[in-house]
Design a protein around this motif. Structure first.
Motif, PDB file in Angstrom:
ATOM      1  N   THR A  37     113.702 -10.223  88.510  1.00  0.00           N
ATOM      2  CA  THR A  37     112.551 -11.100  88.418  1.00  0.00           C
ATOM      3  C   THR A  37     112.742 -12.030  87.234  1.00  0.00           C
ATOM      4  N   ARG A  39     111.864 -14.407  83.957  1.00  0.00           N
ATOM      5  CA  ARG A  39     111.102 -14.296  82.723  1.00  0.00           C
ATOM      6  C   ARG A  39     110.740 -15.688  82.246  1.00  0.00           C
ATOM      7  N   SER A  42     104.466 -17.489  80.728  1.00  0.00           N
ATOM      8  CA  SER A  42     103.691 -17.336  81.970  1.00  0.00           C
ATOM      9  C   SER A  42     103.317 -18.690  82.554  1.00  0.00           C
TER      10      SER A  42
ATOM     11  N   ARG B  50     108.089  -1.749  85.555  1.00  0.00           N
ATOM     12  CA  ARG B  50     108.751  -2.425  86.672  1.00  0.00           C
ATOM     13  C   ARG B  50     107.773  -2.710  87.808  1.00  0.00           C
ATOM     14  N   ASP B  53     105.648  -5.484  86.932  1.00  0.00           N
ATOM     15  CA  ASP B  53     106.440  -6.712  87.008  1.00  0.00           C
ATOM     16  C   ASP B  53     106.559  -7.181  88.458  1.00  0.00           C
ATOM     17  N   LEU B  54     106.836  -6.218  89.354  1.00  0.00           N
ATOM     18  CA  LEU B  54     106.978  -6.580  90.772  1.00  0.00           C
ATOM     19  C   LEU B  54     105.648  -7.056  91.358  1.00  0.00           C
ATOM     20  N   ALA B  57     102.502  -9.088  87.373  1.00  0.00           N
ATOM     21  CA  ALA B  57     101.834  -9.084  86.071  1.00  0.00           C
ATOM     22  C   ALA B  57     102.696  -9.837  85.063  1.00  0.00           C
ATOM     23  N   SER B  58     102.035 -10.340  84.015  1.00  0.00           N
ATOM     24  CA  SER B  58     102.773 -11.212  83.087  1.00  0.00           C
ATOM     25  C   SER B  58     103.733 -10.450  82.184  1.00  0.00           C
TER      26      SER B  58
END
Lengths: 342, 278
Positions: A37, A39, A42, B50, B53-54, B57-58
């Protein structure tokens, strides 16, 4: 050894071997993301998927840094800042935390977007724009203030906006997050967040952003063609620059300043050319610096490295060097009136 | 008819026999539940991070900059494993190698076997090492697999994983040897061991001067910056340890500590008369 002990050890060893084999395969293939994912700040979720250049600045960190305190003594703050604060209620020094900016290759002025995070008096900001002729509207549930240059006094508008006739917009995306840019860009930011089709899906861009080390005070990543298209860049420079594809700049400000400029060329030969150009530039700098210790200090802090398609130029200006530069500046200031008097 | 006389097994064979016998005992003891909790918590945390994250969420943020997977992994290895799990497991298992046998009054059965007394200590030490390594290392690998893909690449961080696994294994070996001496010599080894890691080691690292050289943590934690995946974290560590020992110096010192303390523990076990309390 009991059977269950043996099973436990085999299972345990299997996990370690599996992890090591996965890592080894990834190490040799240079990838294996395992649904990795992205980074970054935000705010990336508001930036367009085709963003060619993204910049980030931790304004709060820079403002409170020892480096800035030293610079204030040399470079006093301007009156414009006070005027800006009076009108909007925003004290740049204390109210702004971070700024993220992005633009695209196609029509960058129209799609340029600035996202400011901090503590704002929404009512006061709205009031200022409305006084200048702006109007309130809702777009996909987000409150926006849109200002049409045709209805506004040029004083209250950014010069670029007025000259190009593009509607200027300001949106309150989240509590403490403002989007500023053309109406098209701000609306696109709201859509990007809602649809999920945003900069975080741009794998190429995110790869470079992910490579930036955590904790940098400011950084920028971009495709080089985004800069090449800029009318401000002289044609001669454009012609002589090798085929650089991507670049990233990052800097950390504390007592001193450290930073890295990284460029990725199209191929190894272009990268070697680029490294030669930088080496030549550094040599030239040393040659022309003469006996000026300030230039000498700055040039000595530059370190070039890189292999393959990359070139990296890092610099580290320690607090001692800044103190020395400050001392030189003060000496120069003191000597100036004496020369005038003579 | 006379029975052929059986020779006593060599030190290596005897140690291996004690190792085989002790491994199962150690692995399925109540202490392993504690160890499971100690090493299971980071895995659980990594899983939660994790999943968040998936779910979009920030994530964890420092200075409004999202911290990526490699930085989180470095932080977890440092905080959960190097700083806590390694010394704590070392003290709990290392001090019990001989002390448990004395407390349970079963040491007599081992000492009446036709094996060198040193083999009892060495075999139990090897069992401790296998037991802890086979529980701790998979935990680190799982944390790595869960956390690194959050903004990092497994390939780019593979060497860091190897280094971290090595650091943890070396730490377990050295702490185990140090606490084996305490367990073989003192009557209340666990208290002394806990005082050593939470009192002495914590205090000397904060003292100026050369006091910190009298701790294992100084050398072990001095290795960590070499394995840290993130410069900013390494710089934070280096700021804490003003003069970190060199990689070679740390490894050499820990090798010396391991050999000297293990030898010393074996010597104590061989020479000491253990009086079992009635």
């Amino acid at each position: 050894m009991h059977k269950r002990t043996r099973y436990f050890m085999v299972g345990s060893a299997a996990i370690v071997v599996l992890g090591l084999c996965t890592g080894l395969v990834a190490f040799y293939n240079g990838g294996l993301s395992l649904t990795s994912t992205s980074r970054g700040p935000s705010e990336m979720a508001y930036l367009p998927a085709d963003a060619a250049m993204v910049g980030f600045a931790n304004v709060r960190e820079v403002m409170t840094s020892e480096f800035r305190q030293k610079m204030i003594a040399v470079i006093p703050s301007g009156e414009e800042r006070d005027e800006f604060q009076r009108q909007t209620g925003i004290d740049i020094e204390y109210d702004i935390d971070t700024v993220v900016a992005a633009s695209t290759v196609v029509d960058p002025d129209k799609h340029a977007l600035v996202l400011v995070r901090g503590r704002f008096n929404d009512g006061q900001i709205e009031g200022v724009i409305r006084q200048q002729g702006g109007t309130m509207e809702q777009y996909n549930g987000v409150r926006m203030v849109v200002a049409n240059p045709a209805n506004m006094t040029p004083d209250g508008m950014p010069r670029d906006v007025v000259e190009k006739g593009e509607s200027f917009a300001l949106a309150f995306l989240e509590t403490g997050l403002l989007a500023v840019g053309s109406e098209t860009a701000v609306k696109a930011a709201i859509d990007a967040k809602a649809s999920g089709n945003n900069a975080t899906t741009n794998d190429e861009l995110m790869t470079y952003i992910n490579q930036i080390q955590t904790g940098q005070s400011a950084w920028a990543v971009g495709r080089f063609d985004a800069i090449k298209g800029s009318p401000d860049m002289p044609d001669q420079v454009k012609q002589h620059l090798p085929a650089v594809q991507w670049f990233s700049v990052s800097t950390r400000v504390n007592g001193g300043v450290t930073g890295t400029l990284r460029a990725e060329a199209a191929d190894d030969a272009s990268a070697e050319n680029l490294r030669d150009v930088v080496r030549g530039g550094l040599a030239m700098g040393r040659l022309v610096s003469g006996n000026d210790p300030r230039v000498d200090m700055l040039i000595n802090s530059l370190q070039m490295s890189g292999s393959g398609k990359t070139m990296s130029l890092s610099f580290a200006v320690s607090p001692e060097v800044i103190d020395a530069l400050k001392g030189f500046a003060e000496l120069a200031d003191q000597s100036q009136p004496r020369i005038d008097r003579q | 008819m006379t029975q052929p006389q059986r020779n006593a097994p060599s030190l290596a064979t005897a140690s291996l026999r004690v190792f085989e016998m002790s491994l199962g005992e150690m692995l399925w003891s109540r202490r392993t539940i504690f160890m499971g909790l100690v090493v299971g918590l980071p895995v659980l945390m990594a899983l939660v991070i994790r999943l968040f994250d998936l779910a979009g969420a920030s994530g964890i943020r420092i200075n409004n900059m999202a911290v990526n997977g490699p930085a989180i992994f470095g932080l977890m290895v440092w905080a959960f494993f190097v700083k806590f799990s390694v010394p704590v497991l070392g003290v709990f298992y290392g001090t019990s190698l001989i002390a448990d046998e004395v407390e349970d009054k079963t040491i007599t059965y081992l000492f009446t076997r036709p094996i060198a007394r040193e083999a009892v200590l060495i075999g139990k030490y090897l069992a401790y090492l296998a037991c802890t390594i086979f529980v701790v290392l998979p935990s680190i690998v799982l944390v790595w697999l869960l956390v690194i893909p959050m903004g990092g690449s497994l390939g780019a961080n593979f060497l860091d994983l190897i280094k971290d696994l090595g650091i943890v294994a070396v730490g377990l070996a050295v702490y185990g040897a140090v606490f084996a001496v305490i367990g073989a010599y003192f009557k209340r080894p666990l208290l002394i061991g806990l005082a050593f890691i939470f009192g002495w080691e914590t205090a000397v690292l904060a003292f100026p001067g050369s006091f910190k050289m009298l701790s294992v943590a100084y050398y072990l934690q001095g290795l960590v910056p070499h394995a840290m995946p993130n410069d900013s974290f390494a710089s934070m560590m280096q700021a804490f340890f003003q003069e970190p020992p060199s990689l070679t110096g740390s490894l050499a010192t820990m090798a010396v500590i391991l050999v000297v303390f293990l030898g010393f523990a074996a010597r104590i076990v061989a020479r000491r008369e253990y009086v079992l309390e009635q």
